[in-house]
Write an enzyme that holds these catalytic residues in place. Sequence first.
Site, short mmCIF file in Angstrom:
data_model
loop_
_atom_site.label_atom_id
_atom_site.label_comp_id
_atom_site.label_asym_id
_atom_site.label_seq_id
_atom_site.Cartn_x
_atom_site.Cartn_y
_atom_site.Cartn_z
N MET A 192 53.70 58.72 59.63
CA MET A 192 53.17 59.70 58.68
C MET A 192 54.21 59.96 57.61
O MET A 192 55.40 59.66 57.80
CB MET A 192 52.84 61.02 59.39
CG MET A 192 51.70 60.95 60.37
SD MET A 192 51.30 62.59 61.05
CE MET A 192 49.81 62.21 61.97
N HIS B 253 58.73 73.18 72.54
CA HIS B 253 59.45 71.95 72.86
C HIS B 253 60.71 72.32 73.65
O HIS B 253 61.61 72.98 73.13
CB HIS B 253 59.84 71.20 71.58
CG HIS B 253 60.73 70.02 71.81
ND1 HIS B 253 61.50 69.46 70.82
CD2 HIS B 253 60.97 69.27 72.91
CE1 HIS B 253 62.19 68.44 71.31
NE2 HIS B 253 61.88 68.31 72.58
N HIS C 128 57.46 66.19 57.41
CA HIS C 128 57.00 65.62 58.68
C HIS C 128 56.82 64.11 58.59
O HIS C 128 56.17 63.60 57.68
CB HIS C 128 55.67 66.25 59.08
CG HIS C 128 55.10 65.70 60.36
ND1 HIS C 128 55.62 66.00 61.59
CD2 HIS C 128 54.07 64.84 60.58
CE1 HIS C 128 54.92 65.37 62.53
NE2 HIS C 128 53.98 64.66 61.94
N HIS D 54 56.87 60.60 61.74
CA HIS D 54 57.01 60.29 63.16
C HIS D 54 58.39 59.66 63.39
O HIS D 54 59.34 59.95 62.67
CB HIS D 54 55.85 59.42 63.62
CG HIS D 54 54.59 60.20 63.83
ND1 HIS D 54 53.38 59.64 64.13
CD2 HIS D 54 54.36 61.55 63.76
CE1 HIS D 54 52.47 60.58 64.26
NE2 HIS D 54 53.04 61.75 64.03
N HIS E 263 63.96 74.16 72.05
CA HIS E 263 64.36 73.41 70.86
C HIS E 263 63.57 73.84 69.63
O HIS E 263 64.14 74.09 68.57
CB HIS E 263 64.18 71.92 71.10
CG HIS E 263 64.73 71.04 70.03
ND1 HIS E 263 63.98 70.64 68.95
CD2 HIS E 263 65.96 70.51 69.86
CE1 HIS E 263 64.73 69.88 68.17
NE2 HIS E 263 65.93 69.80 68.69
N HIS E 264 62.25 73.88 69.73
CA HIS E 264 61.45 74.43 68.63
C HIS E 264 60.09 74.89 69.15
O HIS E 264 59.67 74.51 70.25
CB HIS E 264 61.31 73.45 67.46
CG HIS E 264 60.47 72.24 67.73
ND1 HIS E 264 61.02 71.01 68.00
CD2 HIS E 264 59.14 72.06 67.76
CE1 HIS E 264 60.06 70.12 68.19
NE2 HIS E 264 58.90 70.73 68.06
N TYR F 212 56.77 69.02 75.95
CA TYR F 212 56.01 69.84 75.00
C TYR F 212 55.00 70.64 75.81
O TYR F 212 54.13 70.08 76.46
CB TYR F 212 55.30 68.98 73.95
CG TYR F 212 56.23 68.40 72.92
CD1 TYR F 212 56.43 69.05 71.70
CD2 TYR F 212 56.91 67.22 73.16
CE1 TYR F 212 57.30 68.53 70.75
CE2 TYR F 212 57.79 66.69 72.21
CZ TYR F 212 57.97 67.35 71.01
OH TYR F 212 58.83 66.84 70.08
#
Length: 610
Positions: A480, A326, A405, A407, A255-256, A223
Site C-alpha cells: 500500500m 499491538h 501507511h 505494508h 507498542h501501539h 494484535y
Amino acid sequence: MQVPSPSAREAASMYGTAVAVFLVILVAALQGSAPPESPFPYHIPLDPEGTLELSWNISYSQETIHFQLLVRELKAGVLFGMSDRGELENADLVVLWTNGDSAYFADAWSDQKGQIHLDAQQDYQLLQAQRTPEGLSLLFTRPLSTCDPQDYLIEDGTVHLVYGVLERPFPSLEDIHTSSLQTGLQRVQLLKPNISVPALPSDTRTMEIRAPDVLVPGQETTYWCYLTELPEGFSRHHIVMYEPIVTKGNEALVHHMEVFQCAAEFESFPRFSGPCESKMKPNRVNYCRHVLAAWALGAKAFYYPEEAGLAFGGAGSSRFLRLEVHYHNPLKIQGRRDSSGIRLYYTATLRRFDAGIMELGLVYTPVMAIPPQETAFVLTGYCTDKCTQLALPPLGIRIFASQLHTHLTGRKVVTVLARDGHEKVIVNRDDHYSPHFQEIRMLKKVVSVHPGDVLITSCTYNTGDRKLATVGGFGILEEMCVNYVHYYPQTQLELCKSAVDPGFLQKYFHLVNRFNSEEVCTCPLTSVPEQFASVPWNSFSRDMLKALYGFAPISMHCNKSSAVRFQGEWNLQPLPQIISVLEESAPRCPASPGQRPTGPTVVSIGGGKG
C-alpha cells in the site's frame, strides 16, 4: 588510548557549569508553552524489561535536543544512539563504559562491521551523571545537525534508536564490538511539533475504550481486537482530544493502539475479545475500519484544533467500536495481564467544523507493483487538480495531522502539495519510515489545500529479500501507499487516489514479451498478479516499468464516503504536470562548536553527582 584525567575540583566545576547551562537552556526552550509535567515531557522505555528509560526535550530555537537516560540496573556501562534502520552497524553512538578503574562517557560511532570508534568531533556533551533512587541518570545533549559525517541527522519523522548493555569492563572504547553486547532497538518520533495545547470545553466528558484483563500471549507479536459499543441513544458529539491508557508495568509491551468505528450499514456486531488473526473472530469485525484515534509508543495526547472536532454518535453513525492493541513481547513473557486502551475526550457542544479523514496515495490494486530485488523503488499516487477543483469547498480545507501507511517493504513516504504546476509545501514526510511504527502525527504547520491543488504521495520500497514482484493490495505481503490526512471542514471527498491505467499496463506486458521472447500470458483470464509473477526481471523490464509509471495515464478514484465517484470522467487521465519541485534543504551546521570535549569525559558513577 590516552584518557584525560581532570582533577576532582576541575570535574566538579565542569559539571556545575554544565548543569547551570542545561537548566537555562531548558527554561528558554519551554518559554511560551504550557507548563510541562517535567523538564523532559517525552518518555519511552528502550528495552523490553524497562531497565533503560529515555526522556527528552527539544529546543527548536537552539536546534538542540536534550536527553535523560535512566539506567535502572547498571552493570559495566551502556550504549545509546541512532541509525538508519535500527542497525548496530554504521550507527551514531554515545557510550558509557568502564575499564575496571575509571568510567568514561564519549561520542562514538560504529563501522560497517560493528566495531566502535571514538568520534573525532564530540557532539554529544555530558551535562550530568547522577545516582538517583531509581538508578543512574545521564543528562546529555547534542545539536540536531552536526555536519559530522559519523553523526545521524535528527530530522522530522521516525528515528530508530539503538541501545546496548555492557556487562563487563573494556580496556578502551575501541575494544568494544556491538556483536558482544546485549542490544536492541526502539522506534520513536523525537521531533514533536512545538504547538500550543488548545483549552478543552467546560462540558468535556471522557470515555475509556480498553480491553479488560487481556492475558497477553507469550509470543513476540500480537494484535488484540476488542469490540465494544456506545450507550444506547448516544447522540452526536465531537471528539476534541484523546490520550493513551497503558497498564502500569506494561509500558514496554504496549507498542501501539487504534480505535476504529464500525460500518453504519450493520445494525449489530457480535462481542469479541481476542487475537485479531484468530479463526474465532467474527467476519463482521473486518468492517470496523474508520479510524477515530491512533497512538504509538512515545506519543502524548492528541488534540484537535479549537475550531474542529471529530464527530461520532448520532444518526448515520455506528454505535460499535473496535480497539486494536499491538503487543510487542520479544522476551515472550508469560502470564502478563493488560487493560490498556485509549481515553476519548468529547463534548456535546459541537464545534464550528467537523473534522474529516481523507485517503491520499495509491488505490489498492495489483496494477501498481514493485519488482523483486529492488532497494529503493518508488511508486507515486495523485490527488489531481480536477478532483480537488470539483470536490473541495471554495475556501479549501486545512490539514492539521497525518498518518502514513505502507505494508512490510515501505521505507520512505512523502506527500507534497503542488499549485499551478509548482511544488509548494511538504505535507508530511518520513525518510526513515517503518511499517512497524505508525501513528497519527500533528503537523508543525497547518497546510491549506485550495480547489485546483494537487497532492502527490510517493512511497519508496525495498524488496531486496523477495523473489517475486510485490503487487498492490490488502494482504500483508502485498503493498500500500497511503496518507490518511486529518483536516477540516469535512467534505464529501473521502478518497483521492490513483493507479496506472490497466490498458497501458497490458501494453507493458506485451512489450516485455516482444523483447524477451518469453511468455507473459496476456489472455483475459490471467490475473495481473499472475502476469507480474511471470515477468523475467532484467534491466529492461525494470526500467520499462519505471517508465510506464512515470508517463502513462492514470485512473483516478475521486470518491465520496459512499465509495461512489464524483461525477465526471476519471479514466485515462493525464499525469499532473509539475514544472518545479521543492529543493532539498541542506542541513544547517552549528554556528559555533563552542566548548566541546576533545575526548572521553571521566565520570564518577559510584554515588552522588558526577
